[in-house]
Scaffold this motif. Structure first.
Motif, short mmCIF file in Angstrom:
data_model
loop_
_atom_site.label_atom_id
_atom_site.label_comp_id
_atom_site.label_asym_id
_atom_site.label_seq_id
_atom_site.Cartn_x
_atom_site.Cartn_y
_atom_site.Cartn_z
N LEU B 4 16.25 -8.98 -11.43
CA LEU B 4 16.21 -9.02 -10.06
C LEU B 4 15.25 -9.78 -9.47
O LEU B 4 15.29 -10.68 -8.58
N LEU B 5 14.14 -9.82 -10.36
CA LEU B 5 12.91 -10.63 -9.92
C LEU B 5 13.32 -12.21 -9.90
O LEU B 5 13.04 -13.08 -8.75
N THR B 6 14.01 -12.55 -10.72
CA THR B 6 14.58 -13.92 -11.02
C THR B 6 15.50 -14.29 -9.59
O THR B 6 15.38 -15.21 -8.96
N LEU B 7 16.35 -13.38 -9.43
CA LEU B 7 17.23 -13.35 -8.38
C LEU B 7 16.51 -13.50 -6.94
O LEU B 7 16.79 -14.57 -6.19
N VAL B 8 15.56 -12.76 -6.92
CA VAL B 8 14.81 -12.86 -5.52
C VAL B 8 14.10 -14.18 -5.30
O VAL B 8 14.19 -15.10 -4.36
N LEU B 9 13.42 -14.79 -6.48
CA LEU B 9 12.70 -15.93 -6.42
C LEU B 9 13.65 -16.93 -6.11
O LEU B 9 13.46 -18.00 -5.62
N CYS B 10 14.76 -17.06 -6.87
CA CYS B 10 16.03 -17.93 -6.80
C CYS B 10 16.09 -18.20 -5.46
O CYS B 10 16.38 -19.30 -4.60
N LEU B 11 16.64 -17.08 -4.41
CA LEU B 11 16.89 -16.99 -3.38
C LEU B 11 15.82 -17.52 -2.35
O LEU B 11 16.27 -18.41 -1.51
N ALA B 12 14.58 -17.18 -2.68
CA ALA B 12 13.52 -17.70 -1.94
C ALA B 12 13.40 -19.40 -1.77
O ALA B 12 13.10 -19.87 -1.04
N VAL B 13 13.63 -19.77 -3.34
CA VAL B 13 13.37 -21.04 -3.59
C VAL B 13 14.59 -21.95 -2.90
O VAL B 13 14.30 -22.87 -1.98
N SER B 15 16.46 -20.98 -0.40
CA SER B 15 16.57 -20.73 0.71
C SER B 15 15.62 -21.88 1.66
O SER B 15 16.02 -22.57 2.30
N THR B 16 14.58 -22.05 0.96
CA THR B 16 13.61 -22.94 1.79
C THR B 16 14.08 -24.61 1.25
O THR B 16 14.17 -25.45 2.09
N ALA B 17 14.29 -24.57 0.12
CA ALA B 17 14.61 -26.11 -0.43
C ALA B 17 16.14 -26.39 -0.02
O ALA B 17 16.35 -27.59 0.56
#
Lengths: 335, 371
Positions: B4-13, B15-17
């Motif tokens: 899940l942590l990976t998921l959140v980070l992926c989304l955050a990354v 989203s911005t990129a």
């Protein structure tokens, strides 16, 4: 994304536990670092961080209020409109006397009056919501849906649907001032967060609030005056909204009928991301603030990178859904 | 949890990129011209058109345009301005949320040595007084009202029998206003009323209220008025096209047609299928299309191309030459004498005011405005 690997099996259990209990904090820091890297540090300059804090400060008051309410298994939809109304009322008493279009043109008011008036409006609505929910037994969603509409109507009636501008400089400084590099707004937020933290963690009342959210029936049996405590939570939230309204009008230097629109959604989303469970009884003040800053950072980061605002809405929505999903998973596992 | 942590980070990354337009490096001291555009809300047709023109001009001129849409939220617009200022953007094109905010915006931009050209929503006199580097690149709202009065005058001259409802010697009108107190609402309304009186008509206001620029609110208001005052009015005047079209919908659903059985028939030869004429302002494409369908009598073009081009040229001039004093932009010279309407009514700032003309869109010329 390398941070995620640190949760691997060869790392001490302590770190693993830390990561799992502080997911939102870790996520926030990781995002901050990431944003820093892709902008060559530009997004993390002092000026940027000041902007981030200033942008989120008013919402922070709303989030603290609605966060407490959600912990009691309630909800408050009136938040945005109450903040807007209190911004309008406070602005009306802070307009320069020689401004021809002022609501009370030609009248000079003491500088404390707009502050008190704004907070009083918030408190009145908080009390109203609290009575409806605690003593009227109305579902919080419906009670606050009603008061949201009432606040919107009053806002339009009071302002005559026009903008209240030309606020006095000594009023605007309340929100626009800086102590060295630190915006006044940050100081207010820190104070408010500490007060609420003490209330929630070191008073009998705080324990009651968590107990009510965990199981209202059990709380009642154990001797907690559920109705009185519930009403107080809504009242406190109202006072926080009133403060938010004052700070909002001082920050914008104006208030109009659009002020505060949709703020309830931002605040509820922020505390949800911060791990405040809508199932009640779970959540911390720290979590609320981290959730707020996470959404704030996403807002700020996307503005900084020039992301089209339409896509910003998609990203925000995705993050909220994901945060709630994680929250549900956590609780499912506990059960 | 790890997943899940990976998921959140992926989304955050992601989203911005993913959605980033790669603008973050723009203001880092190169020769490149960077213009910030603070745009109120691209959900509004005029503002959307304005933003599109800016993008096109910037692409043609090789200028980096950092466009921010505040979605109607004044606080968000301030945050966006602060973010761009931190990024080093100096020169701005602004469609503000409210006039009252323009002074504080001008002060913040001035503190960083920048400039701004304000369109659509007029800046306050105080905003222009912050420095000679702040401009009005907009259209005087009262002219829109005057053009509306001309269109109405021509209609009733050609069709005097259409004044029969209510008082037969007077124009019995209902008014749909934009946000009350908004400069466009105040000046447009006063000018159309004055224009009709000047043209020799007796004006009888049957009903008037705000619909906040919105078609849906206008339609609801009009439905209520038709129930209350049906048959007592000759004309609907709206402060913008959105509300005018809301009124048109209401008139159609309530059967105010020349031939209720054929909504495309103009039986009385007045050029309209509706029995009551409606006028708007803005000349949006939907409005011009409604004119083509004989549902709308007329509108007034608030020239998005003209305003955007003037504001853009001013911003570029400021970025390249450091001053725009006395120079023309988009072929429009700065005003030399005060007019009746703020902020161009203050002699101290008239030289910072570039007035982009409105254009009347009538049954004769509307085809020129179809895209």
């Amino acid at each position: 994304m390398d941070n995620t690997k640190t949760a691997g099996s060869n790392i001490p259990v302590k770190i693993k536990n830390f990561l799992s209990t502080h997911t939102s904090l870790v996520t926030f820091i990781a995002m901050l670092i990431f944003l820093g890297i892709i902008t060559n540090g530009n997004a993390l300059k002092l000026g940027s961080l000041q902007n981030l804090v200033v942008a989120e400060a008013v919402r922070a008051f709303g989030a603290l209020g609605v966060g407490m309410i959600i912990i009691t298994r309630g909800i408050d939809l009136s938040l945005g409109q109450v903040i807007g109304l209190s911004a309008c009322v406070s602005a009306s008493f802070a307009q320069t006397a020689d401004y021809g279009s002022a609501l009370y043109a030609g009248q000079e008011f003491a500088i404390w009056l707009p502050v008190i008036a704004g907070i009083a409006v918030g408190a009145a609505f908080g009390l109203f919501n609290g009575v409806l929910v605690a003593y009227g037994n109305l579902p919080p969603f419906i009670a606050t849906l009603g008061s949201m509409s009432i606040a919107t109507g009053l806002k339009l009636i009071y302002t005559r649907a026009s903008t209240l501008g030309s606020l006095k400089n000594e009023y605007k400084i309340i929100s626009q001032g800086f102590m060295g590099p630190i915006p006044y707004l940050l100081i207010y937020v820190v104070i408010a967060a500490i007060v609420i933290w003490v209330l929630m963690n070191h008073t009998k009342q705080g324990k009651s609030i968590y107990a009510i959210g965990g199981n209202a029936q059990a709380a009642k049996v154990s001797g907690i005056n559920v109705k009185a405590q519930l009403m107080r939570v809504y009242l406190y939230a109202g006072i926080l909204y009133g403060m938010a309204g004052v700070l909002m009008s001082a920050r914008l230097g104006l208030a109009n009928p659009l002020t505060g629109n949709n703020m309830e959604l931002d605040a509820i989303a922020a505390v949800t991301v911060g791990g405040i469970s809508h199932a009640g009884g779970v959540g911390t003040v720290g979590g609320m603030m981290i959730g707020l800053m996470t959404l704030g950072l996403i807002n700020f980061g996307m503005t900084f990178l020039g992301v089209n605002s339409y896509y910003q809405l998609l990203v925000k929505g995705g993050i909220i859904i994901l945060a709630v999903y994680m929250d549900m998973r956590k609780h499912a596992r506990k059960e | 949890m790890k997943k899940l942590l990976t998921l959140v980070l992926c989304l955050a990354v992601l989203s911005t990129a993913l959605f980033a337009n790669g603008q973050q490096e723009a203001a880092s001291g190169s020769d490149e011209i960077v213009i910030g555009a603070l745009i109120r809300n691209t959900d509004e047709q005029f503002v959307a058109d304005y933003a599109d023109v800016l993008k096109k001009l910037a692409a043609e001129a090789g200028v980096t345009l950092k466009l921010q849409d505040s979605r109607g939220d004044m606080a968000a617009q301030l945050d966006q301005m602060n973010t761009l200022l931190v990024q080093g953007v100096k020169h701005f094109v602004v469609v503000a949320n409210v006039t009252e905010a323009t002074e504080d915006m001008a002060k913040a931009i001035h503190a960083k040595g920048g400039s701004a050209a304000f369109s659509n929503i007029q800046p306050s006199v105080e905003a222009l007084k912050v420095s000679p580097n702040f401009f009005l690149a907009s259209s005087p709202e009262s002219v829109a009202g005057t053009f509306q009065a001309q269109i109405i005058d021509e209609y009733f001259k050609a069709n005097p029998e259409k004044m029969a409802n209510g008082d037969p010697d007077a124009i019995d009108a209902v008014f749909l206003y934009g946000q009350l107190g908004h400069p466009a609402q105040v000046y447009r309304t006063n000018a159309v009323k004055q224009g009709l009186i000047d043209a020799g008509y007796k004006l009888n206001v049957v009903a008037e209220d705000t619909a906040n620029w919105k078609p849906s609110e206008a339609q609801a208001k009009m439905d209520a008025w038709i129930s209350a005052y049906g048959g007592e009015f000759d004309l609907v005047i709206a402060n913008n096209d959105g509300m005018a079209l809301g009124a048109v919908e209401s008139l159609i659903t309530n059967g105010y047609l020349d031939d209720p059985n054929d909504p495309t028939a103009d039986l009385d030869g007045d050029g309209l299928v509706l029995s009551i004429p409606v006028v708007g302002v803005d000349a949006t494409q939907v409005a011009v299309k409604a004119m083509d369908e004989k549902k709308l009598l007329g509108t007034v073009l608030q020239d998005a191309v003209g305003q955007a081009s003037t504001a853009f040229e001013l911003a570029v001039m400021m970025a390249t030459e450091g001053s725009a004093a006395g120079k023309s932009a988009y072929g429009i010279a700065p005003l030399t004498a005060p007019i009746d309407e703020a902020p161009a009514n203050d002699a101290a700032v008239v030289g910072q005011c570039y007035l982009v003309p409105f254009k009347a869109v009538t049954m004769e010329n509307y085809k020129e405005f179809m895209q």
